[in-house]
Design a protein around this motif. Structure first.
Motif, PDB file in Angstrom:
ATOM      1  N   ASP A   6       3.744  50.173 -25.062  1.00 37.98           N
ATOM      2  CA  ASP A   6       3.915  51.498 -24.260  1.00 37.98           C
ATOM      3  C   ASP A   6       4.409  51.362 -22.558  1.00 37.98           C
ATOM      4  O   ASP A   6       5.042  52.239 -22.261  1.00 37.98           O
ATOM      5  CB  ASP A   6       2.837  52.122 -24.355  1.00 37.98           C
ATOM      6  CG  ASP A   6       2.576  52.500 -25.982  1.00 37.98           C
ATOM      7  OD1 ASP A   6       3.975  52.715 -27.099  1.00 37.98           O
ATOM      8  OD2 ASP A   6       1.414  52.607 -26.422  1.00 37.98           O
ATOM      9  N   VAL A   8       6.458  50.103 -19.264  1.00 36.12           N
ATOM     10  CA  VAL A   8       7.517  49.329 -19.405  1.00 36.12           C
ATOM     11  C   VAL A   8       7.587  48.265 -18.188  1.00 36.12           C
ATOM     12  O   VAL A   8       6.746  48.298 -17.796  1.00 36.12           O
ATOM     13  CB  VAL A   8       8.075  50.502 -18.770  1.00 36.12           C
ATOM     14  CG1 VAL A   8       8.690  51.444 -19.462  1.00 36.12           C
ATOM     15  CG2 VAL A   8       8.501  51.311 -17.411  1.00 36.12           C
ATOM     16  N   HIS A  12      13.312  48.212 -14.970  1.00 36.14           N
ATOM     17  CA  HIS A  12      13.117  49.507 -16.014  1.00 36.14           C
ATOM     18  C   HIS A  12      13.547  50.773 -14.972  1.00 36.14           C
ATOM     19  O   HIS A  12      13.222  50.711 -14.223  1.00 36.14           O
ATOM     20  CB  HIS A  12      12.273  50.244 -16.813  1.00 36.14           C
ATOM     21  CG  HIS A  12      12.364  51.448 -17.583  1.00 36.14           C
ATOM     22  ND1 HIS A  12      12.354  52.623 -17.230  1.00 36.14           N
ATOM     23  CD2 HIS A  12      12.327  51.627 -18.886  1.00 36.14           C
ATOM     24  CE1 HIS A  12      12.629  53.341 -18.078  1.00 36.14           C
ATOM     25  NE2 HIS A  12      12.744  52.576 -19.681  1.00 36.14           N
ATOM     26  N   VAL A  14      13.022  53.419 -14.639  1.00 42.10           N
ATOM     27  CA  VAL A  14      11.888  54.269 -13.885  1.00 42.10           C
ATOM     28  C   VAL A  14      10.731  54.087 -13.144  1.00 42.10           C
ATOM     29  O   VAL A  14      10.583  54.445 -12.506  1.00 42.10           O
ATOM     30  CB  VAL A  14      10.923  55.827 -15.611  1.00 42.10           C
ATOM     31  CG1 VAL A  14      10.336  53.893 -16.032  1.00 42.10           C
ATOM     32  CG2 VAL A  14       9.783  56.538 -14.450  1.00 42.10           C
ATOM     33  N   LEU A  15      10.879  52.277 -12.941  1.00 44.51           N
ATOM     34  CA  LEU A  15      10.214  51.937 -11.525  1.00 44.51           C
ATOM     35  C   LEU A  15       9.908  51.707 -10.379  1.00 44.51           C
ATOM     36  O   LEU A  15       9.660  51.554  -9.598  1.00 44.51           O
ATOM     37  CB  LEU A  15       9.417  50.298 -12.364  1.00 44.51           C
ATOM     38  CG  LEU A  15       8.665  50.671 -13.378  1.00 44.51           C
ATOM     39  CD1 LEU A  15       8.531  49.404 -14.359  1.00 44.51           C
ATOM     40  CD2 LEU A  15       7.245  50.966 -13.262  1.00 44.51           C
ATOM     41  N   PRO A  64       4.473  56.059 -13.970  1.00 41.03           N
ATOM     42  CA  PRO A  64       6.244  55.282 -13.929  1.00 41.03           C
ATOM     43  C   PRO A  64       5.791  54.187 -14.921  1.00 41.03           C
ATOM     44  O   PRO A  64       6.519  54.355 -15.634  1.00 41.03           O
ATOM     45  CB  PRO A  64       6.491  55.307 -12.944  1.00 41.03           C
ATOM     46  CG  PRO A  64       5.030  56.375 -12.174  1.00 41.03           C
ATOM     47  CD  PRO A  64       4.544  56.673 -12.191  1.00 41.03           C
ATOM     48  N   GLN A  65       4.427  53.574 -14.762  1.00 42.80           N
ATOM     49  CA  GLN A  65       4.061  52.591 -16.052  1.00 42.80           C
ATOM     50  C   GLN A  65       4.572  52.442 -17.383  1.00 42.80           C
ATOM     51  O   GLN A  65       4.718  52.318 -17.935  1.00 42.80           O
ATOM     52  CB  GLN A  65       3.550  51.792 -15.402  1.00 42.80           C
ATOM     53  CG  GLN A  65       3.524  50.847 -14.017  1.00 42.80           C
ATOM     54  CD  GLN A  65       1.942  50.230 -13.648  1.00 42.80           C
ATOM     55  OE1 GLN A  65       1.464  50.860 -13.501  1.00 42.80           O
ATOM     56  NE2 GLN A  65       2.242  49.029 -14.209  1.00 42.80           N
ATOM     57  N   ASN A  67       6.850  55.249 -18.333  1.00 41.78           N
ATOM     58  CA  ASN A  67       7.788  55.894 -18.399  1.00 41.78           C
ATOM     59  C   ASN A  67       7.425  57.283 -18.461  1.00 41.78           C
ATOM     60  O   ASN A  67       8.065  58.656 -18.920  1.00 41.78           O
ATOM     61  CB  ASN A  67       8.328  55.336 -20.030  1.00 41.78           C
ATOM     62  CG  ASN A  67       9.857  56.480 -20.309  1.00 41.78           C
ATOM     63  OD1 ASN A  67      11.218  56.016 -18.405  1.00 41.78           O
ATOM     64  ND2 ASN A  67      10.952  56.035 -20.807  1.00 41.78           N
ATOM     65  N   SER A  69       7.640  59.612 -14.921  1.00 39.52           N
ATOM     66  CA  SER A  69       8.635  59.791 -13.753  1.00 39.52           C
ATOM     67  C   SER A  69       7.061  60.639 -13.144  1.00 39.52           C
ATOM     68  O   SER A  69       7.907  61.511 -12.241  1.00 39.52           O
ATOM     69  CB  SER A  69       9.474  59.707 -13.034  1.00 39.52           C
ATOM     70  OG  SER A  69       9.863  60.194 -12.101  1.00 39.52           O
ATOM     71  N   SER A 112       3.841  45.799 -15.013  1.00 42.40           N
ATOM     72  CA  SER A 112       4.533  45.773 -15.625  1.00 42.40           C
ATOM     73  C   SER A 112       5.995  44.184 -15.524  1.00 42.40           C
ATOM     74  O   SER A 112       6.793  44.998 -15.362  1.00 42.40           O
ATOM     75  CB  SER A 112       5.411  47.070 -14.571  1.00 42.40           C
ATOM     76  OG  SER A 112       4.508  47.962 -15.522  1.00 42.40           O
TER      77      SER A 112
END
Length: 184
Positions: A6, A8, A12, A14-15, A64-65, A67, A69, A112
């Motif tokens: 789960d 990310v 990715h 989002v990071l 964010p990790q 996913n 934000s 991550s």
């Protein structure tokens, strides 16, 4: 239950985003997400559970990790003297910091990032931060130094699209300034 699948990984998008402020009062969904993040950290630090589910140990996790934000972080850290830093914060913000810097002598890691990234990550030696803590049900103001200050700065960086290795000097990754405080 949050598992490693789960979380990310670097690369990715989002990071690298600046996470959105969470509307107050928080929704039940946001509260539940933070509770799951805190539970992941507890599970990752439990030798039996972490082995069973193949969890990497972590002391902090930012939304964010997983996913999401949004400006939410969970920190679960115990210092050698037994002092506990268990916080599930919404909209955490550093309101002041020292000029003096510090760094972890062992370097920083990240759930991550699946590789070892050697280098000195300079952080503020002392910070004051504010955020709404869902465990306590109110805004908290924390004055931190040492390892807790570093962990909170690492997680807040995630909310601003910054990875720890962005703070490593590309020319001299292992060079630590003489006036910085080594933590380790």
């Amino acid at each position: 239950m949050i598992r490693m699948k789960d979380i990310v990984r670097e690369g990715h998008p989002v990071l690298r985003e600046i996470a959105q402020e969470v509307e107050m009062p928080p929704s039940q969904e946001d509260i539940d997400t933070l509770k799951k993040m805190q539970q992941f950290l507890a599970n990752s630090q439990d030798p039996e559970i972490s082995e069973k589910y193949q969890l990497r140990a972590g002391v902090g996790l930012a939304a964010p990790q997983i996913n999401i934000s949004k400006r939410m972080i969970a920190v679960r850290l115990e210092e050698e003297d037994g002092k506990e830093f268990y916080y599930s914060l919404i909209n955490p913000k550093i309101v002041s910091h020292s000029v003096e810097k510090s760094y972890l002598t062992s370097g920083e890691g990240c759930l991550s990032v699946d590789r070892d990234v050697p280098g000195v990550v300079l952080r503020h030696a002392r910070i004051t931060l504010k955020g709404f803590d869902i465990e306590r049900g109110k805004e908290v103001k924390l004055r931190l130094k040492g390892m807790p200050a570093i962990v909170f700065q690492h997680e807040i960086d995630h909310l601003n699209g910054i990875m720890f290795y962005d703070r490593i000097d590309k020319e001299n990754p292992l060079l630590a300034p003489e006036d910085a405080i080594p933590i380790g």
